[in-house]
Design a protein around this motif. Structure first.
Motif, PDB file in Angstrom:
ATOM      1  N   ALA A  91       3.228   4.593  -1.857  1.00 28.93           N
ATOM      2  CA  ALA A  91       4.590   4.053  -1.796  1.00 28.93           C
ATOM      3  C   ALA A  91       4.640   2.622  -2.315  1.00 28.93           C
ATOM      4  O   ALA A  91       5.676   2.175  -2.804  1.00 28.93           O
ATOM      5  CB  ALA A  91       5.111   4.109  -0.366  1.00 28.93           C
TER       6      ALA A  91
ATOM      7  N   PHE B  60       0.543   6.767   2.088  1.00 28.74           N
ATOM      8  CA  PHE B  60       0.754   7.657   3.231  1.00 28.74           C
ATOM      9  C   PHE B  60       0.040   8.972   2.969  1.00 28.74           C
ATOM     10  O   PHE B  60       0.147   9.505   1.866  1.00 28.74           O
ATOM     11  CB  PHE B  60       2.244   7.958   3.414  1.00 28.74           C
ATOM     12  CG  PHE B  60       3.069   6.745   3.732  1.00 28.74           C
ATOM     13  CD1 PHE B  60       2.962   6.127   4.969  1.00 28.74           C
ATOM     14  CD2 PHE B  60       3.947   6.218   2.793  1.00 28.74           C
ATOM     15  CE1 PHE B  60       3.729   5.010   5.272  1.00 28.74           C
ATOM     16  CE2 PHE B  60       4.713   5.094   3.085  1.00 28.74           C
ATOM     17  CZ  PHE B  60       4.600   4.494   4.325  1.00 28.74           C
TER      18      PHE B  60
ATOM     19  N   LEU C  54       6.393   9.904  -6.092  1.00 25.33           N
ATOM     20  CA  LEU C  54       5.248   9.021  -5.863  1.00 25.33           C
ATOM     21  C   LEU C  54       3.980   9.823  -5.571  1.00 25.33           C
ATOM     22  O   LEU C  54       2.895   9.267  -5.435  1.00 25.33           O
ATOM     23  CB  LEU C  54       5.559   8.042  -4.743  1.00 25.33           C
ATOM     24  CG  LEU C  54       6.719   7.083  -5.071  1.00 25.33           C
ATOM     25  CD1 LEU C  54       7.094   6.245  -3.865  1.00 25.33           C
ATOM     26  CD2 LEU C  54       6.388   6.194  -6.259  1.00 25.33           C
TER      27      LEU C  54
ATOM     28  N   SER D 123      16.827   3.601  -4.296  1.00 23.20           N
ATOM     29  CA  SER D 123      16.298   4.247  -3.111  1.00 23.20           C
ATOM     30  C   SER D 123      14.889   4.779  -3.408  1.00 23.20           C
ATOM     31  O   SER D 123      14.650   5.344  -4.473  1.00 23.20           O
ATOM     32  CB  SER D 123      17.236   5.409  -2.770  1.00 23.20           C
ATOM     33  OG  SER D 123      16.978   5.844  -1.490  1.00 23.20           O
ATOM     34  N   GLY D 124      13.969   4.542  -2.501  1.00 27.88           N
ATOM     35  CA  GLY D 124      12.611   5.068  -2.666  1.00 27.88           C
ATOM     36  C   GLY D 124      11.684   4.162  -3.448  1.00 27.88           C
ATOM     37  O   GLY D 124      10.542   4.521  -3.725  1.00 27.88           O
ATOM     38  N   SER D 125      12.140   2.944  -3.798  1.00 31.36           N
ATOM     39  CA  SER D 125      11.280   2.074  -4.617  1.00 31.36           C
ATOM     40  C   SER D 125      10.224   1.349  -3.779  1.00 31.36           C
ATOM     41  O   SER D 125       9.352   0.694  -4.328  1.00 31.36           O
ATOM     42  CB  SER D 125      12.133   1.077  -5.407  1.00 31.36           C
ATOM     43  OG  SER D 125      12.968   0.342  -4.558  1.00 31.36           O
ATOM     44  N   GLY D 126      10.313   1.433  -2.461  1.00 26.06           N
ATOM     45  CA  GLY D 126       9.265   0.853  -1.622  1.00 26.06           C
ATOM     46  C   GLY D 126       9.676  -0.424  -0.924  1.00 26.06           C
ATOM     47  O   GLY D 126       8.840  -1.124  -0.351  1.00 26.06           O
ATOM     48  N   LYS D 127      10.963  -0.725  -0.900  1.00 22.14           N
ATOM     49  CA  LYS D 127      11.440  -1.971  -0.286  1.00 22.14           C
ATOM     50  C   LYS D 127      11.146  -1.983   1.217  1.00 22.14           C
ATOM     51  O   LYS D 127      10.567  -2.934   1.745  1.00 22.14           O
ATOM     52  CB  LYS D 127      12.954  -2.135  -0.536  1.00 22.14           C
ATOM     53  CG  LYS D 127      13.356  -2.046  -1.999  1.00 22.14           C
ATOM     54  CD  LYS D 127      14.852  -2.248  -2.227  1.00 22.14           C
ATOM     55  CE  LYS D 127      15.752  -1.216  -1.585  1.00 22.14           C
ATOM     56  NZ  LYS D 127      15.629   0.139  -2.154  1.00 22.14           N
ATOM     57  N   SER D 128      11.565  -0.917   1.893  1.00 23.24           N
ATOM     58  CA  SER D 128      11.369  -0.893   3.349  1.00 23.24           C
ATOM     59  C   SER D 128       9.895  -0.769   3.705  1.00 23.24           C
ATOM     60  O   SER D 128       9.419  -1.449   4.623  1.00 23.24           O
ATOM     61  CB  SER D 128      12.135   0.280   3.979  1.00 23.24           C
ATOM     62  OG  SER D 128      13.513   0.115   3.764  1.00 23.24           O
ATOM     63  N   VAL D 129       9.172   0.073   2.971  1.00 23.10           N
ATOM     64  CA  VAL D 129       7.751   0.266   3.280  1.00 23.10           C
ATOM     65  C   VAL D 129       7.014  -1.075   3.189  1.00 23.10           C
ATOM     66  O   VAL D 129       6.222  -1.426   4.069  1.00 23.10           O
ATOM     67  CB  VAL D 129       7.121   1.310   2.327  1.00 23.10           C
ATOM     68  CG1 VAL D 129       5.600   1.270   2.411  1.00 23.10           C
ATOM     69  CG2 VAL D 129       7.634   2.702   2.649  1.00 23.10           C
TER      70      VAL D 129
ATOM     71  N   THR E  27       0.283  12.746   3.360  1.00 21.79           N
ATOM     72  CA  THR E  27       1.308  13.735   3.690  1.00 21.79           C
ATOM     73  C   THR E  27       0.704  15.130   3.449  1.00 21.79           C
ATOM     74  O   THR E  27      -0.373  15.250   2.861  1.00 21.79           O
ATOM     75  CB  THR E  27       2.566  13.584   2.795  1.00 21.79           C
ATOM     76  OG1 THR E  27       2.248  14.016   1.462  1.00 21.79           O
ATOM     77  CG2 THR E  27       3.056  12.148   2.766  1.00 21.79           C
TER      78      THR E  27
ATOM     79  N   HIS F 200      21.149  -3.221  -1.766  1.00 22.73           N
ATOM     80  CA  HIS F 200      21.487  -2.576  -3.035  1.00 22.73           C
ATOM     81  C   HIS F 200      22.547  -3.381  -3.768  1.00 22.73           C
ATOM     82  O   HIS F 200      22.892  -3.071  -4.897  1.00 22.73           O
ATOM     83  CB  HIS F 200      22.074  -1.181  -2.774  1.00 22.73           C
ATOM     84  CG  HIS F 200      21.051  -0.172  -2.409  1.00 22.73           C
ATOM     85  ND1 HIS F 200      20.806   0.217  -1.123  1.00 22.73           N
ATOM     86  CD2 HIS F 200      20.185   0.515  -3.181  1.00 22.73           C
ATOM     87  CE1 HIS F 200      19.832   1.115  -1.122  1.00 22.73           C
ATOM     88  NE2 HIS F 200      19.445   1.305  -2.347  1.00 22.73           N
TER      89      HIS F 200
HETATM   90  N1  LIG Z   1       6.002   7.580   6.680  1.00 27.30           N
HETATM   91  C1  LIG Z   1       6.077   7.999   5.404  1.00 27.30           C
HETATM   92  N2  LIG Z   1       5.355   9.060   4.971  1.00 27.30           N
HETATM   93  C2  LIG Z   1       5.403   9.485   3.686  1.00 27.30           C
HETATM   94  N3  LIG Z   1       6.158   8.903   2.733  1.00 27.30           N
HETATM   95  C3  LIG Z   1       6.899   7.856   3.095  1.00 27.30           C
HETATM   96  C4  LIG Z   1       6.915   7.325   4.443  1.00 27.30           C
HETATM   97  N4  LIG Z   1       7.758   6.276   4.504  1.00 27.30           N
HETATM   98  C5  LIG Z   1       8.249   6.130   3.261  1.00 27.30           C
HETATM   99  N5  LIG Z   1       7.742   7.074   2.408  1.00 27.30           N
HETATM  100  C6  LIG Z   1       8.024   7.200   0.975  1.00 27.30           C
HETATM  101  O1  LIG Z   1       7.758   5.946   0.372  1.00 27.30           O
HETATM  102  C7  LIG Z   1       8.688   5.696  -0.665  1.00 27.30           C
HETATM  103  C8  LIG Z   1       9.328   4.349  -0.479  1.00 27.30           C
HETATM  104  O2  LIG Z   1      10.191   4.401   0.649  1.00 27.30           O
HETATM  105  P1  LIG Z   1      11.082   3.184   1.155  1.00 27.30           P
HETATM  106  O3  LIG Z   1      11.663   3.612   2.443  1.00 27.30           O
HETATM  107  O4  LIG Z   1      10.271   1.947   1.123  1.00 27.30           O
HETATM  108  O5  LIG Z   1      12.203   3.087   0.039  1.00 27.30           O
HETATM  109  P2  LIG Z   1      13.380   2.014  -0.060  1.00 27.30           P
HETATM  110  O6  LIG Z   1      13.160   1.273  -1.322  1.00 27.30           O
HETATM  111  O7  LIG Z   1      13.466   1.243   1.198  1.00 27.30           O
HETATM  112  O8  LIG Z   1      14.642   2.978  -0.234  1.00 27.30           O
HETATM  113  P3  LIG Z   1      16.134   2.874   0.411  1.00 27.30           P
HETATM  114  O9  LIG Z   1      16.881   1.986  -0.526  1.00 27.30           O
HETATM  115  O10 LIG Z   1      16.616   4.275   0.351  1.00 27.30           O
HETATM  116  O11 LIG Z   1      16.025   2.333   1.794  1.00 27.30           O
HETATM  117  C9  LIG Z   1       9.669   6.857  -0.658  1.00 27.30           C
HETATM  118  O12 LIG Z   1       9.268   7.781  -1.647  1.00 27.30           O
HETATM  119  C10 LIG Z   1       9.490   7.450   0.710  1.00 27.30           C
HETATM  120  O13 LIG Z   1       9.765   8.815   0.690  1.00 27.30           O
END
Ligand SMILES: Nc1ncnc2c1ncn2[C@@H]1O[C@H](COP(=O)(O)OP(=O)(O)OP(=O)(O)O)[C@@H](O)[C@H]1O
Ligand SMILES: [Mg+2]
Length: 355
Positions: free
Chosen positions: A38, A29, A294, A58-64, A31, A228
């Motif tokens: 990510a 991303f 990250l 949280s923040g490990s990149g699962k959703s991304v 920023t 989780h």
């Molecule tokens: N649109 C974006 N712009 C910048 N950074 C982003 C964006 N979307 C996600 N991130 C960053 O990417 C990283 C991974 O985010 P992600 O949402 O995949 O985490 P996650 O593993 O799903 O966490 P959670 O368990 O909290 O849902 C995080 O550091 C987040 O801040």
């Protein structure tokens, strides 16, 4: 447009049954503070009819990762490299029109908060009927019938009446069911569930999980399940991928990873999570430290600043700081400890603490 560069010399994507295959995925991303990587070099496969559980802090990149599979990032701020192949179709290079056709039809996602998927302004029935009408090109009436049928399938009582309600007239658990009905209405081959039950109480959570299992049996979809909760993973998934700071650190079947975890981060996770079989008084020990930024990720193994096993690694001093361990194919963990060390440390030092 999303910028695309193919990884050089990357293997041709080749999932076990040619279903979903992700190779060397990189998601960055832009920023204000600089590029945020990510997801950094992630590879995994999912076979049809199987469930892959993804865990990680949280923040490990699962959703991304999963939003990328469905092409749901804003391409203006996102650079995506690598390969994502779903049933022979490369998705990273697909057009927005092709992705729209895919979403809600061949692939669907359910979220923690159903209100992110359901609009407050339309009836629940209409919202389930619409994707069906669009993708299957059927009449309004046939689509409405299908919506009623789906509401019945996910266990909503009086579905014909309730289809005329708006989302706010549904309870939280019913809204979650309605969102599942909407996701499954076109019988998708791939279902991504991102923390779908976290916000629900335990009884409703168990009902929804049972429902997903039944629906998978019926529809044979491949499911990616993000949570989780290792108890939920043990119940739902066939395979597990453990993510840390944008990459997979360990991968294997549920049995392998939960019974004989190999990565120091997985050991930390197991130690920090309530277990199904433990009594409520067992104290939990969170992993010391916090996930890295990250923007400026650590060198070498990204887990090294939090890892207490570095001094056991053979080879040059500081290897974990300098050299990034890679994840091999199949049952694998990305750590410089030898396979023997991983086994022995788990059995002698970690397992007794989990009991
Ligand atoms: N649109 C974006 N712009 C910048 N950074 C982003 C964006 N979307 C996600 N991130 C960053 O990417 C990283 C991974 O985010 P992600 O949402 O995949 O985490 P996650 O593993 O799903 O966490 P959670 O368990 O909290 O849902 C995080 O550091 C987040 O801040
Ligand atoms: Mg998430």
């Amino acid at each position: 447009m999303t910028t695309v560069t193919k990884p050089e010399g990357a293997p041709a994507a080749n999932a076990p049954d040619g279903f979903l295959s992700v190779r060397d995925l990189q998601v960055t991303f832009s920023t204000e503070d600089g590029p945020v990587k990510a997801v950094d070099g992630l590879s995994f496969d999912l076979a049809r009819g199987r469930t892959l559980g993804i865990v990680g802090e949280s923040g490990s990149g699962k959703s991304v990762t999963n939003l990328t599979v469905l092409g749901l990032h804003n391409p203006l701020f996102t650079k995506t490299d690598g390969e994502i192949v779903l049933d022979g179709k490369e998705l990273i290079t697909a057009t927005e029109k092709e992705m729209e056709e895919l979403r809600g039809n061949r692939a669907a996602m359910i979220f923690q908060d159903p209100l992110t998927a359901l609009s407050p302004f339309y009836t629940v029935g209409r919202q389930i009927a619409e994707p069906y009408m669009k993708h299957r090109k059927v009449s309004k009436k046939a689509a409405w019938e299908r919506a009623v049928e789906m509401l019945a399938k996910v266990g909503i009582p009086n579905p014909r009446e309730r289809a005329k309600d708006y989302p706010h007239q549904f309870s939280g658990g019913m809204r979650q069911r309605a969102m599942i009905a909407m996701a499954l209405v076109c019988d998708p081959d791939l279902l991504i569930a991102d923390e779908p039950t976290t916000a629900l109480d335990v009884t409703v959570q168990a009902q929804i999980l049972d429902l997903l299992k039944d629906l998978q049996q019926e529809f044979g979809s491949g499911i990616i399940f993000i949570t989780h909760d290792l108890g939920v993973i043990a119940d739902m998934a066939d395979d597990i991928m453990v993510m840390y700071a944008g990459n997979a650190v360990e991968r294997g079947t549920v049995d392998e990873v939960l019974r004989a975890p190999q990565h120091p981060y997985t050991w930390g996770l197991l130690n920090s999570m309530p277990r199904l079989d433990s009594d409520l008084d067992t104290p939990l020990s969170p992993i010391p430290g916090s996930p890295p930024s990250l923007l400026h990720p650590p060198s070498g193994c990204r887990f090294h600043p939090r890892c207490t096993f570095q001094d056991r690694v053979a080879g040059a001093a500081g290897r974990c700081v300098d050299e990034r361990p890679l994840l091999g194919p199949d049952r694998a963990s990305a750590c410089h400890l030898t396979a023997d060390q991983k086994r022995t440390i788990f059995i002698e030092e970690i397992k007794p603490r989990l009991a």
